[in-house]
Design a protein around this motif. Structure first.
Motif, short mmCIF file in Angstrom:
data_model
loop_
_atom_site.label_atom_id
_atom_site.label_comp_id
_atom_site.label_asym_id
_atom_site.label_seq_id
_atom_site.Cartn_x
_atom_site.Cartn_y
_atom_site.Cartn_z
N ASP A 6 75.27 49.59 98.44
CA ASP A 6 73.81 49.56 98.37
C ASP A 6 73.33 48.13 98.59
OD1 ASP A 6 74.17 52.11 96.23
OD2 ASP A 6 72.36 52.14 97.46
N VAL A 7 72.09 47.99 99.03
CA VAL A 7 71.47 46.67 99.11
C VAL A 7 70.18 46.71 98.32
CG1 VAL A 7 70.35 44.99 100.63
CG2 VAL A 7 72.50 46.04 101.33
N LEU A 9 66.79 44.97 98.06
CA LEU A 9 66.04 44.10 98.97
C LEU A 9 65.35 42.97 98.25
CD1 LEU A 9 64.73 46.88 101.34
CD2 LEU A 9 66.65 45.35 101.68
N VAL A 10 65.10 43.16 96.96
CA VAL A 10 64.65 42.09 96.05
C VAL A 10 65.44 42.28 94.76
CG1 VAL A 10 62.33 41.71 97.00
CG2 VAL A 10 62.69 43.52 95.33
N GLU A 13 65.01 45.30 92.43
CA GLU A 13 65.58 46.61 92.77
C GLU A 13 66.98 46.77 92.20
OE1 GLU A 13 65.76 47.53 97.00
OE2 GLU A 13 66.39 49.58 96.57
N ALA A 16 67.93 48.99 89.17
CA ALA A 16 68.00 50.45 89.30
C ALA A 16 69.26 50.91 90.02
CB ALA A 16 66.76 50.96 90.04
N ILE A 17 70.17 49.97 90.34
CA ILE A 17 71.39 50.33 91.07
C ILE A 17 72.60 50.23 90.15
CG2 ILE A 17 72.86 49.81 93.06
CD1 ILE A 17 70.51 48.49 94.41
N LEU A 155 68.44 39.46 104.10
CA LEU A 155 68.77 40.78 104.66
C LEU A 155 69.76 40.63 105.82
CD1 LEU A 155 68.07 43.85 104.49
CD2 LEU A 155 66.54 43.44 106.43
N ASP A 174 69.88 53.54 101.54
CA ASP A 174 68.88 53.26 102.58
C ASP A 174 68.78 51.76 102.89
OD1 ASP A 174 68.24 55.93 102.85
OD2 ASP A 174 66.07 55.62 102.62
N ALA A 177 71.80 50.77 104.94
CA ALA A 177 71.67 51.27 106.31
C ALA A 177 70.68 50.42 107.10
CB ALA A 177 71.21 52.74 106.29
N LEU A 178 69.59 50.05 106.43
CA LEU A 178 68.60 49.17 107.07
C LEU A 178 69.22 47.84 107.45
CD1 LEU A 178 65.58 48.41 107.70
CD2 LEU A 178 65.52 47.49 105.37
N ALA A 181 71.64 48.21 110.36
CA ALA A 181 70.92 48.52 111.61
C ALA A 181 70.21 47.28 112.14
CB ALA A 181 69.92 49.65 111.37
N CYS A 182 69.64 46.49 111.24
CA CYS A 182 68.90 45.30 111.68
C CYS A 182 69.81 44.32 112.40
CB CYS A 182 68.22 44.62 110.49
SG CYS A 182 66.66 45.41 110.04
#
Lengths: 243, 243
Positions: A6-7, A9-10, A13, A16-17, A155, A174, A177-178, A181-182
């Motif tokens: 998982d990533v 992004l801030v 977040e 919650a992981i 990122l 997600d 994956a983002l 993909a980036c």
């Protein structure tokens, strides 16, 4: 065996992981500087959130690194610069590091599983260490403005790490994956993402462009910095890969 | 005149963004359903975070919409489905909506400037309304898991909105630049991003695939839902574009 990436992004977040291990990335520049310092043989690094805490916690013989607004605060031995860190003899030394985002993010995550710091400088060493030891792993982008806002450069580095970690059977959230993909799809890849980030432009205006280039260099360090002690507002890192 | 667009990748990031207006996006499905309900002539929508709060706040004559785990809770009139909402006669009615993420995100942002809800369903109406009235605007991705985790489908819709809002002279924060770049560069664009999201796959498994297709349809609504009252854990929306 690595099961999921998982990533966050801030850093907010990350709370919650659920993961075995968390990898905090502040590419520009705290976790790059950290990888470079351990590559130079640093023995222990205490990270804190403010210069005042650093001055208060520093013990005799410890070197003081850090920044406020990108520059070394008064009374500090050195800034938060991977270029400067690479030129120092830190073998066997201890140090304290205070930065605006990266160290705040490490302190926020400390205590939730095993916490590492990552960067492009120690990408391969970190990937090999983490993939061999943990199931679900979360990469935490440190961000900016006191680790409250998203930044593109973190990122980009997260995406580079996801790509080397991800293999058959590894699930991606997600954010992961983002990130992957980036770095695959962004014209110019990781370097272009990093250089287009608002924070990279700020560093450029401060005359710290060489630190950006240094932060883009892969695998200059075989260090795997890991949190070994922590408390409210501080954490101590050592190199898990040191003999 | 619109001066800047930021994107909060999770609602927690919005707390660090100063803006005149905030646009909350929960593409799958709360803010799409909201746009569809107002397109049908709904007069007022009270959004809350839990079914219990919805049952407690509901007044006689108000319709009850919502979901837990994607499905309508016991005692509710309807789910959180844009397809279902489009088939109802709601003209002049009032309703209450309780969802896991979108309504929680609206409640989290309510009170910070003017708060709108956005989706692909009301993209053009929202863009025209917002661009004419506000300087700095923040788009807030509602996310998942109680609005704590990032989701790709909200970033896709945010990117579509950034692209129509962004013009010469409009500054983009890193999150906004990311959102716009993703919808431009992702193979298959917005639809592919949305369909690859973890939450889209969950909805598909629940047999709610038609809601995904409905959420991808642009400009089926000219509504501009805006928060007109709020308190701890609730907000009331009306259509700013209604005559």
């Amino acid at each position: 065996m690595l099961s999921r990436v998982d990533v966050a992004l801030v850093p907010a977040e990350a709370g919650a992981i659920e993961a075995d291990a968390y990898v905090v990335i502040d590419l520009l520049r705290a976790t790059t500087t950290t990888a470079v310092l351990f590559a130079g043989g640093l023995r222990r690094l205490t990270v804190v959130r403010t210069p005042g805490e650093a001055l208060a916690l520093r013990r005799p013989g410890q070197l003081l690194f850090g920044e406020v607004g990108g520059l070394a605060p008064p009374g500090f031995d050195h800034g938060n610069s991977p270029v400067e860190a690479a030129g120092l003899d830190v073998a066997g030394r201890e140090a304290v590091l205070a930065t605006t985002n990266g160290t705040a993010a490490i302190c926020e995550v400390a205590g939730r599983g095993t916490v590492y710091t990552g960067s492009l400088a120690n990408l391969t060493a970190l990937q090999e260490h983490v993939a061999a030891r943990h199931g679900p792993v979360a990469i935490v982008c440190a961000g900016t403005e006191g680790a409250t806002r998203f930044t593109l450069e973190d990122l980009a580095a997260a995406g580079a790490l996801v790509r080397v970690l991800a293999a058959n059977g590894v699930a991606l959230g997600d954010g992961a994956a983002l990130a992957a993909a980036c770095v695959e799809q962004w014209p110019g890849g990781v370097e272009a993402m990093v250089r287009s980030a608002g924070h990279a432009q700020t560093l450029g205006r401060l005359g710290l462009g060489e630190d950006i280039s240094a932060s883009l260099r892969r695998d200059s360090s075989t260090a795997v910095p890991v949190v070994v002690e922590w408390g409210e507002g501080w954490a101590v890192l050592e190199d898990a890969a040191a003999g």
